[in-house]
Design a protein around this motif. Sequence first.
Motif, PDB file in Angstrom:
ATOM      1  N   UNK A  62      -4.154 -59.308 -40.385  1.00 28.57           N
ATOM      2  CA  UNK A  62      -3.462 -58.186 -39.786  1.00 28.57           C
ATOM      3  C   UNK A  62      -1.985 -58.895 -39.659  1.00 28.57           C
ATOM      4  N   UNK A  63      -1.597 -60.064 -39.465  1.00 27.57           N
ATOM      5  CA  UNK A  63      -0.408 -60.607 -39.401  1.00 27.57           C
ATOM      6  C   UNK A  63       0.266 -60.522 -40.787  1.00 27.57           C
ATOM      7  N   UNK A  64      -0.482 -61.246 -41.607  1.00 30.76           N
ATOM      8  CA  UNK A  64      -0.001 -61.454 -43.047  1.00 30.76           C
ATOM      9  C   UNK A  64       0.514 -60.258 -43.750  1.00 30.76           C
ATOM     10  N   UNK A  65      -0.336 -59.300 -43.632  1.00 33.49           N
ATOM     11  CA  UNK A  65       0.087 -58.057 -44.186  1.00 33.49           C
ATOM     12  C   UNK A  65       0.860 -57.212 -43.502  1.00 33.49           C
ATOM     13  N   UNK A  66       1.014 -57.385 -42.296  1.00 28.03           N
ATOM     14  CA  UNK A  66       2.278 -56.487 -41.499  1.00 28.03           C
ATOM     15  C   UNK A  66       3.510 -56.621 -42.246  1.00 28.03           C
ATOM     16  N   UNK A  67       3.978 -55.704 -42.517  1.00 29.52           N
ATOM     17  CA  UNK A  67       5.575 -55.871 -43.091  1.00 29.52           C
ATOM     18  C   UNK A  67       6.466 -55.764 -42.266  1.00 29.52           C
ATOM     19  N   UNK A  71       8.502 -63.429 -38.629  1.00 29.19           N
ATOM     20  CA  UNK A  71       8.392 -64.927 -38.192  1.00 29.19           C
ATOM     21  C   UNK A  71       6.920 -64.952 -37.819  1.00 29.19           C
ATOM     22  N   UNK A  72       5.993 -65.921 -38.309  1.00 23.87           N
ATOM     23  CA  UNK A  72       4.681 -66.208 -37.607  1.00 23.87           C
ATOM     24  C   UNK A  72       4.683 -67.598 -37.031  1.00 23.87           C
ATOM     25  N   UNK A  73       4.409 -67.731 -35.845  1.00 18.17           N
ATOM     26  CA  UNK A  73       4.211 -68.918 -35.154  1.00 18.17           C
ATOM     27  C   UNK A  73       2.606 -69.493 -35.391  1.00 18.17           C
ATOM     28  N   UNK A  74       2.479 -70.679 -35.871  1.00 17.92           N
ATOM     29  CA  UNK A  74       1.190 -71.280 -35.901  1.00 17.92           C
ATOM     30  C   UNK A  74       0.908 -72.242 -34.600  1.00 17.92           C
ATOM     31  N   UNK A  80      -6.340 -76.318 -38.979  1.00 21.22           N
ATOM     32  CA  UNK A  80      -5.975 -74.953 -39.805  1.00 21.22           C
ATOM     33  C   UNK A  80      -4.343 -74.767 -39.972  1.00 21.22           C
ATOM     34  N   UNK A  81      -3.595 -76.000 -39.636  1.00 25.43           N
ATOM     35  CA  UNK A  81      -1.879 -75.717 -39.699  1.00 25.43           C
ATOM     36  C   UNK A  81      -1.564 -75.438 -41.523  1.00 25.43           C
ATOM     37  N   UNK A  82      -2.324 -76.270 -42.085  1.00 28.74           N
ATOM     38  CA  UNK A  82      -1.786 -76.019 -43.364  1.00 28.74           C
ATOM     39  C   UNK A  82      -2.258 -74.634 -44.326  1.00 28.74           C
ATOM     40  N   UNK A  83      -3.365 -74.389 -44.066  1.00 25.55           N
ATOM     41  CA  UNK A  83      -3.805 -73.287 -44.507  1.00 25.55           C
ATOM     42  C   UNK A  83      -2.954 -72.002 -44.173  1.00 25.55           C
ATOM     43  N   UNK A  84      -3.012 -71.954 -42.912  1.00 24.82           N
ATOM     44  CA  UNK A  84      -2.372 -70.636 -42.007  1.00 24.82           C
ATOM     45  C   UNK A  84      -0.921 -70.649 -42.345  1.00 24.82           C
ATOM     46  N   UNK A  85      -0.236 -71.744 -42.530  1.00 22.22           N
ATOM     47  CA  UNK A  85       1.125 -71.640 -42.928  1.00 22.22           C
ATOM     48  C   UNK A  85       1.456 -71.395 -44.185  1.00 22.22           C
ATOM     49  N   UNK A  86       0.382 -71.954 -45.173  1.00 14.09           N
ATOM     50  CA  UNK A  86       0.635 -71.524 -46.623  1.00 14.09           C
ATOM     51  C   UNK A  86       0.625 -70.107 -46.882  1.00 14.09           C
ATOM     52  N   UNK A  87      -0.351 -69.544 -46.234  1.00 11.97           N
ATOM     53  CA  UNK A  87      -0.722 -67.956 -46.365  1.00 11.97           C
ATOM     54  C   UNK A  87       0.531 -67.271 -45.731  1.00 11.97           C
ATOM     55  N   UNK A  88       0.961 -67.636 -44.805  1.00 15.49           N
ATOM     56  CA  UNK A  88       2.148 -66.921 -44.155  1.00 15.49           C
ATOM     57  C   UNK A  88       3.492 -67.178 -44.801  1.00 15.49           C
ATOM     58  N   UNK A  89       3.594 -68.165 -45.581  1.00 15.32           N
ATOM     59  CA  UNK A  89       4.823 -68.415 -46.301  1.00 15.32           C
ATOM     60  C   UNK A  89       4.749 -67.504 -47.685  1.00 15.32           C
ATOM     61  N   UNK A  90       3.717 -67.559 -48.273  1.00  9.16           N
ATOM     62  CA  UNK A  90       3.379 -66.766 -49.371  1.00  9.16           C
ATOM     63  C   UNK A  90       3.106 -65.269 -49.284  1.00  9.16           C
ATOM     64  N   UNK A 122      11.071 -72.945 -42.471  1.00  7.45           N
ATOM     65  CA  UNK A 122       9.804 -73.567 -42.138  1.00  7.45           C
ATOM     66  C   UNK A 122      10.325 -74.411 -41.303  1.00  7.45           C
ATOM     67  N   UNK A 123       9.552 -74.734 -40.120  1.00 12.09           N
ATOM     68  CA  UNK A 123       9.911 -75.843 -39.086  1.00 12.09           C
ATOM     69  C   UNK A 123       8.764 -76.205 -38.116  1.00 12.09           C
ATOM     70  N   UNK A 124       9.017 -77.168 -37.318  1.00  7.52           N
ATOM     71  CA  UNK A 124       8.055 -77.516 -36.422  1.00  7.52           C
ATOM     72  C   UNK A 124       8.266 -77.534 -34.984  1.00  7.52           C
ATOM     73  N   UNK A 125       7.378 -77.046 -34.175  1.00  4.20           N
ATOM     74  CA  UNK A 125       7.592 -77.115 -32.611  1.00  4.20           C
ATOM     75  C   UNK A 125       7.375 -78.257 -32.110  1.00  4.20           C
ATOM     76  N   UNK A 126       8.518 -78.986 -31.710  1.00 10.58           N
ATOM     77  CA  UNK A 126       8.229 -80.277 -30.620  1.00 10.58           C
ATOM     78  C   UNK A 126       8.825 -80.074 -29.211  1.00 10.58           C
ATOM     79  N   UNK A 127       7.939 -79.605 -28.380  1.00 10.54           N
ATOM     80  CA  UNK A 127       8.639 -79.073 -27.126  1.00 10.54           C
ATOM     81  C   UNK A 127       9.240 -80.203 -26.425  1.00 10.54           C
TER      82      UNK A 127
END
Length: 218
Positions: A62-67, A71-74, A80-90, A122-127
Amino acid sequence: MANNPLNVGLIGFGIAGQVFHAPIIVSVPGLHLHKIRESRPANIALANQRFPQATVVTDVDDLFKDQAIDLIVVATSNTSHFELTKRALEAGKHVLVEKPFTITSADADELIAIAKKHNRVLTVHHNRRFDGDFNTIRKVIKEGMLGTVVEMEIHYDRFRNYLKPNAWREEDLPGSGILYDLGSHLIDQALTLFGIPKEVSAFTAQQRAAPKRWIILK
């Protein structure tokens, strides 16, 4: 930007989503928390209560298909980081990933290449980059108050001699264990302060009785 806010989709409403990401998103002018993906009933109820302006869904598609989402926050478990990030970028989304970025550097390189291909951020969150003590040290070093720094010791002091029940960070999985958890902050701080090293030597040890820890160096 305030007149044309970026719509944000948040994947995961566990501790990271609840404490860091969702509150920050709604507090930054120009960002709008558009959708939250969560599967656990208790967390779904909490998300609806705290952020009624966002639509809570259980299907990540529902997030990937929502035009409308820019921005998506994983903010999910490490595996699961790799798969979800890849799908979001694509899917054409910009992506911010909770640390650690990926389990292997090979996965990280692949995601960076995909982001460049699709011209996405594409970036990483380091609080912990925003901790007061770290920023004080950063200022001290930058202003040369200590002269030439030849050695620095960075550590977190904590004590828990047992494994936390039902915690994925302590399960026998790739990317689990304290090195990928708090350790990633220490590595990030060293890189932020001193840049990319010419070489690295490392020693790891397990101090608690537990299943083996997966430390993958590639």
